[in-house]
Design an enzyme around this catalytic site. Structure first.
Site, PDB file in Angstrom:
ATOM      1  N   ASP A 143      58.429 -19.886  32.608  1.00  0.00           N
ATOM      2  CA  ASP A 143      57.511 -19.031  31.857  1.00  0.00           C
ATOM      3  C   ASP A 143      56.843 -18.036  32.810  1.00  0.00           C
ATOM      4  OD1 ASP A 143      55.466 -18.224  29.804  1.00  0.00           O
ATOM      5  OD2 ASP A 143      56.274 -19.972  28.765  1.00  0.00           O
ATOM      6  N   HIS A 222      50.555 -16.483  28.984  1.00  0.00           N
ATOM      7  CA  HIS A 222      51.550 -17.151  28.146  1.00  0.00           C
ATOM      8  C   HIS A 222      51.966 -18.500  28.716  1.00  0.00           C
ATOM      9  CE1 HIS A 222      55.562 -17.736  26.259  1.00  0.00           C
ATOM     10  NE2 HIS A 222      55.112 -16.989  25.272  1.00  0.00           N
ATOM     11  N   SER A 546      56.975 -19.163  20.471  1.00  0.00           N
ATOM     12  CA  SER A 546      56.574 -19.602  21.817  1.00  0.00           C
ATOM     13  C   SER A 546      55.584 -20.745  21.757  1.00  0.00           C
ATOM     14  CB  SER A 546      55.910 -18.443  22.582  1.00  0.00           C
ATOM     15  OG  SER A 546      56.852 -17.590  23.162  1.00  0.00           O
TER      16      SER A 546
END
Length: 768
Positions: A143, A222, A546
């Protein structure tokens, strides 16, 4: 003499220009060479350089300069800068499976665990089972990195790092070995593939020039969000600007975390992704979680970095979980390989809404994360009448950049429109309205499920409500509106619902494999965040597949803790066969925004149910041998197969000729003409070594007859296997895809599998 010097200078310039032209025209390519049949990484590196030297006219220097990565642990291959001609030369070499460009992948951008059914602060125990061994489970997150100071990654009261862990904590900008601990046990970062495609980048992640770190530290947020959703420690007061305040934790809060930062400002590149997979396999992770993927349509499995990396990870017993994508449309599903657990997104029973009141006393509400509110009513106008300069009323109705006239907009609330499935930022629209003097915004959008952190008082409404507001504006001499701040509301709508943005099936690459596999919460999810961004938030609310992916990752970790010897396929089967197709009120799940009844192309096998997943009774297990047979069934020849697997496999040895016969926890027949049979094998994994009897129950797809032989299966003990055949017969008019289910049941347990069939006329295609 002078003329000789001039000739020499001309030649030197020519050679220099030619050399520059070669490297200017070069691109980054990934060269995939299948499985790893060597225990000597140096030997692999030497062979890779020999191949590069051969296409650089024997120049060792140019070969070395072109090399980015060598993959030498989980699989073989390398990434290098090559011209198209050089790439073609390498593709023809006998040991090469595929050569493909360094494509960019996109990120598929709490109370959710309570909603799913896991309660408790730290242990996340499931009745009847102990999950304390999650401390021995290591999750690798590919990620944007991690914010190590977050309380989500505290190692308080955690035991020493599991023996056998081979990973490392890689130092870099504002990150060093002290940032790892007994919770965050590994951190690496990968730049070469990204830098090669973004040579002029200054590591500015967005127009606001927020900081980006050449290290595992997360400047995007994220990666921190996904890791804390799956495995974050318990925190007593997680909230977003005061909204949704309360305790929160990840699904497996005592599991270990290892991060592999491959995603930067412009995306995640194949060369870096494969390097991360290669290291993760060597390091000793048990699960790989990727909340990212390609754009649809997805390419061939072995020209796709995630498919390649996951194939070799799964073949070593590592489960791989990924998101299905955020394109929302039919057939837009990605991460299609059958060895990956592919996750769709749903809502939970919590919404973030802003109430607003019109001048005629009508009270309405819309989705919003804005904590700002108007102190008094103000004039509301349609943005179409506030057009500036050369912009037409139609253009200004979308509140585009520079489209609004300050004089017309100042002090007013604007009714703006948003283009369906547009990637244009909704937050940006509120910034444009604010810059033009507006003090509030109501945004009309077909997709109203995602709450947005607007910079002014604002709310999103659907077209029906938007038309009602527009009618009020047009019929009223001085229409007004007042927008209040957002609030968290529980239980206002049936949940879960499939999110509008969640990518849908059918599988565009191998329609015989159902994708997505399962659905999980991905709408308005609160988790840890990187304070390097904007408002220095410690927590944030995000939506996307996600966010759904790490919910399943957390459940996989709990299964690993209780059943450490189960294969990735057995774990996937347990998750799929125990999933539910109903919302919490007991009614069939629906799909936003239109509210239609959902089907397996929306949610796969259904919504995850962790309270039953540890005792699935039976599993549809599959092995590397099954995946080899699958590859043969979709056209891989013996040479390609042997390169991928690095063994003596032949397609003549394989047990089935159609991908529908892969031992998958769903059955898809995309081209049924008259009748067709598939075989499945079930393995008993129940708690008893006594004889158990299971009976089949079928809800056939409309217009299709389904026969199960035998209808009863008797298992003599744990680990025993029994096979059955399902025969499908077309008995009605062709009507596209139709859906049903097959269930095996005993006194206590139900094992469900979706049935998906498309009947076609006899003169269409090469169907069966």
């Amino acid at each position: 003499m002078g003329s000789s010097i001039n000739i020499f200078l001309v030649l030197l310039i020519y050679v220099s220009v030619a050399h520059t032209t070669i490297f200017t025209s070069a691109k980054v390519y990934v060269v995939y060479m299948g499985g790893n049949d060597s225990d000597d990484p140096d030997e692999i590196l030497t062979k890779n350089h020999q191949m590069l030297v051969s296409v650089h006219s024997g120049s060792v220097e140019e070969a070395h300069a072109s090399h980015l990565y060598s993959y030498k642990h989980g699989f073989r291959g390398f990434a290098a800068k090559l011209t198209e001609d050089q790439a073609l030369q390498i593709a023809k070499m006998p040991e090469v499976v595929s050569v493909f460009e360094n494509k960019r992948r996109s990120l598929h951008t709490t109370h959710s665990w309570d909603f799913i059914g896991l309660v408790g602060e730290e242990t996340m125990e499931i009745p009847g089972f102990s999950t304390k061994d999650q401390v021995n489970v290591i999750i690798g997150f590919i990620d944007t990195g991690i914010w190590p100071e977050s309380e989500s990654f505290s190692d308080a009261d955690m035991p020493p790092v599991p023996a056998g862990w081979k990973g490392k904590c890689q130092s870099g900008e504002e990150f060093n070995i002290t940032h790892c601990n007994r919770k965050l046990i590994g951190a690496r970062y990968y730049l070469s593939g990204y830098e090669a495609e973004n040579q002029n980048s200054q590591y500015d992640d967005d127009p606001k020039n927020k900081k980006s770190f050449r290290s595992p530290r997360d400047s995007n947020g994220h990666g921190t969000h996904t890791a804390s959703t799956a495995a974050g420690r318990y925190m007593t007061d997680m909230n977003y600007k005061g909204l949704a305040r309360g305790g929160a934790r990840g699904g497996a809060p005592m599991a270990r975390v290892a991060v592999y930062k491959t995603c930067w400002d412009s995306g995640c590149y194949d060369a870096d992704l494969l390097a991360a997979f290669d290291d993760a396999v060597r390091d000793g992770v048990h699960i790989v979680s990727l909340s990212l993927g390609p754009d649809a349509p997805q390419g061939d499995y072995f020209s796709d970095a995630i498919s390649i990396g996951s194939f070799h990870a799964v073949s070593r017993g590592i489960s791989v979980v990924s998101s299905v994508g955020n394109e929302g449309a039919k057939g837009s599903a990605t991460n299609l390989a059958p060895w990956i657990i592919t996750v769709a997104a749903t809502s939970i029973d919590r919404e973030f809404t802003a109430n607003f009141e019109m001048g005629n006393g009508v009270k309405l509400k819309g989705e919003s994360l804005s904590v700002l509110q108007m102190e008094a009513p103000a004039r509301i106008i349609s943005a179409s009448i506030a057009n500036a300069g050369y912009f037409t009323p139609y253009q200004s109705s979308y509140c585009l950049e520079s489209s609004l006239n300050y004089t017309k907009t100042r002090g007013k609330v604007l009714l703006c429109r948003h283009a369906e499935r547009s990637s244009e930022s909704k937050v940006r629209k509120s910034e444009i309205v604010k810059a033009a003097g507006g003090i509030g915004m109501i945004l009309v959008d077909e997709n109203v499920d995602v709450a947005i952190p607007f910079v002014i008082p604002a709310a999103i409404v659907g077209k029906k409500v938007g038309n009602r507001i527009l009618s009020y504006i047009n019929k009223t001499r001085k229409p007004t509106s007042r927008i209040y701040s957002s609030e968290a509301v529980l239980g206002s709508q049936a949940a879960p619902r499939v999110a509008s943005f969640s990518s849908k099936g059918p599988n565009g690459l191998t329609p015989e494999i159902l994708k997505p596999d399962v659905a999980a919460p991905g709408l308005n999810i609160l988790a840890a965040w990187s304070p390097a961004i904007g408002q220095k938030l410690k927590y944030n609310i995000l939506s996307g597949t996600s966010m759904a992916c790490p919910h399943v990752t957390g459940i996989v970790a709990l299964i690993k803790a209780v059943h450490p010897t189960w294969s990735p396929s057995a774990i996937k089967s347990a998750i799929m066969t125990t999933a539910s197709i109903f919302d919490k009120t007991g009614k069939p799940m629906r799909v936003d925004p239109e509210g239609r009844k959902a089907n397996p192309f929306d949610y796969g096998s259904g919504f995850i149910n962790p309270t039953t997943v540890l005792n699935p009774g039976l599993v549809y297990d599959s092995t590397l041998t099954d995946h080899k047979a699958f590859l043969c069934s979709i056209g891989y020849d013996q040479k390609s197969l042997r390169l991928v697997t690095r063994d003596n496999t032949t397609c003549e040895d394989q047990s089935f000729s159609t991908p529908s016969n892969l031992n998958y926890p769903s059955i898809v027949i995309p081209y049924l003409k008259s009748n067709f049979s598939v075989t499945r094998t079930l393995t008993y994994v129940g708690n008893s070594d006594k004889k158990t009897v299971w009976t089949s129950v079928v809800a056939p797809p409309r217009g299709v007859e389904v026969d199960i032989v035998p209808q009863r299966l008797v298992f003599s003990g744990y680990g025993r296997k029994m096979s059955f055949t399902a025969t499908f017969r077309f008995s009605g008019e062709p009507r596209g895809y139709v859906f049903g289910w097959l269930q095996w049941r005993n006194e206590k347990v139900r094992v469900n599998a979706p049935l998906v069939v498309r009947a076609v006329p006899f003169d269409l295609g090469d169907g069966v």
